[in-house]
Design a protein around this motif. Structure first.
Motif, PDB file in Angstrom:
ATOM      1  N   THR A   1       0.847  -1.338  -0.376  1.00 57.76           N
ATOM      2  CA  THR A   1       0.217   0.177   0.390  1.00 57.76           C
ATOM      3  C   THR A   1       0.980   1.112  -0.283  1.00 57.76           C
ATOM      4  O   THR A   1       2.011   1.334   0.729  1.00 57.76           O
TER       5      THR A   1
ATOM      6  N   LYS B   1       2.004   4.894   0.491  1.00 61.43           N
ATOM      7  CA  LYS B   1       1.829   5.813   1.404  1.00 61.43           C
ATOM      8  C   LYS B   1       0.650   7.389   0.802  1.00 61.43           C
ATOM      9  O   LYS B   1       1.381   7.505   0.106  1.00 61.43           O
ATOM     10  N   LYS B   2      -0.109   7.512   1.827  1.00 66.82           N
ATOM     11  CA  LYS B   2      -0.585   8.022   2.057  1.00 66.82           C
ATOM     12  C   LYS B   2      -0.222  10.020   2.152  1.00 66.82           C
ATOM     13  O   LYS B   2       0.490   9.765   2.734  1.00 66.82           O
TER      14      LYS B   2
ATOM     15  N   PRO C   1      -0.453  14.056   3.210  1.00 65.60           N
ATOM     16  CA  PRO C   1      -2.574  14.545   4.052  1.00 65.60           C
ATOM     17  C   PRO C   1      -2.257  16.067   3.469  1.00 65.60           C
ATOM     18  O   PRO C   1      -0.774  16.264   3.250  1.00 65.60           O
TER      19      PRO C   1
ATOM     20  N   GLN D   1      -5.962  20.913  -0.530  1.00 66.14           N
ATOM     21  CA  GLN D   1      -6.349  21.098  -1.766  1.00 66.14           C
ATOM     22  C   GLN D   1      -5.089  22.101  -2.433  1.00 66.14           C
ATOM     23  O   GLN D   1      -5.110  22.035  -3.599  1.00 66.14           O
TER      24      GLN D   1
ATOM     25  N   LYS E   1      -2.078  20.266  -3.018  1.00 71.90           N
ATOM     26  CA  LYS E   1      -2.035  19.396  -4.084  1.00 71.90           C
ATOM     27  C   LYS E   1      -1.599  20.381  -5.486  1.00 71.90           C
ATOM     28  O   LYS E   1      -1.284  20.087  -6.411  1.00 71.90           O
TER      29      LYS E   1
ATOM     30  N   ASN F   1      -1.027   9.968  -4.544  1.00 73.49           N
ATOM     31  CA  ASN F   1      -1.767   9.224  -2.965  1.00 73.49           C
ATOM     32  C   ASN F   1      -2.341   9.978  -2.250  1.00 73.49           C
ATOM     33  O   ASN F   1      -2.532  10.275  -1.239  1.00 73.49           O
ATOM     34  N   ALA F   2      -2.587  11.580  -2.601  1.00 78.03           N
ATOM     35  CA  ALA F   2      -2.830  12.889  -1.628  1.00 78.03           C
ATOM     36  C   ALA F   2      -4.231  12.636  -1.460  1.00 78.03           C
ATOM     37  O   ALA F   2      -5.145  11.926  -1.635  1.00 78.03           O
ATOM     38  N   GLU F   3      -4.422  12.884   0.140  1.00 76.71           N
ATOM     39  CA  GLU F   3      -5.500  12.786   0.931  1.00 76.71           C
ATOM     40  C   GLU F   3      -5.979  13.934   1.323  1.00 76.71           C
ATOM     41  O   GLU F   3      -4.936  14.324   2.090  1.00 76.71           O
TER      42      GLU F   3
ATOM     43  N   ILE G   1      -7.226  17.655   2.506  1.00 78.61           N
ATOM     44  CA  ILE G   1      -7.989  17.346   4.056  1.00 78.61           C
ATOM     45  C   ILE G   1      -9.455  18.447   3.802  1.00 78.61           C
ATOM     46  O   ILE G   1      -9.756  19.576   3.820  1.00 78.61           O
ATOM     47  N   GLU G   2     -10.078  17.425   4.607  1.00 80.57           N
ATOM     48  CA  GLU G   2     -11.612  18.331   4.487  1.00 80.57           C
ATOM     49  C   GLU G   2     -11.894  18.841   6.261  1.00 80.57           C
ATOM     50  O   GLU G   2     -11.151  18.829   7.027  1.00 80.57           O
TER      51      GLU G   2
END
Length: 156
Positions: free
Chosen positions: A3, A5-6, A8, A11, A14, A74-76, A78-79
């Motif tokens: 897997t 790495k994510k 975080p 927007q 990114k 692999n961007a996660e 942040i909301e």
């Protein structure tokens, strides 16, 4: 199957990485290829420092492109979950050290951290000490420079 790495990030973070990737692919790659061409025209490559330097730059650029592609893929994002009471990724936290100094940082993923711009990584000792805390909490944080004793004054 491993897997990946994510990463975080916000927007905006990114989008900044996407811009950097586009710049490296469309501008810097072409510049370094041209430098290699010019250096080759000087003849003997075994003693050609311009060629060696251009090849090193090319390797760095290609490595950075690969890293950026992985981070973007692999961007996660942040909301904001609307919880302004707790320190979390994407929030700006202001705290006062017990010696009176006040500091503010936005906690972001490592991909967009820039302490000089007031953005610290969620992996940093300060962020780890603050995450999940609320206004008024006093926290002892172990940093490479020693222990910090702080009180959170605001979260936004």
């Amino acid at each position: 199957m491993s897997t990946e790495k994510k990463f975080p990030m916000t927007q905006a973070g990114k989008e900044k990485l996407i811009e950097e990737l586009e710049y490296l692919k469309t501008v810097k790659r072409k510049e370094v290829v041209e430098r290699i061409k010019v250096a080759r025209s000087f003849g003997d490559l075994s003693e050609n420092s311009e060629y060696d330097s251009a090849k090193e730059d090319q390797a760095f650029i290609e490595g950075r492109i690969s890293t950026l592609e992985s981070m973007i893929r692999n961007a996660e994002i942040i909301e904001d979950n609307g919880d302004d009471d707790r320190v979390q990724l994407g929030k700006t936290v202001t705290f006062k050290e017990m010696d009176g100094d006040e500091e503010s940082y936005t906690i972001v993923g490592s991909a967009e951290a820039d302490p000089f711009e007031g953005r610290i990584s969620n992996d940093s000792p300060i962020a780890k000490g603050l995450l999940g805390r609320t206004v008024g909490d006093r926290v002892k944080i172990m940093t490479p420079g020693g222990e910090m004793d702080v009180e959170i004054t605001s979260i936004s």
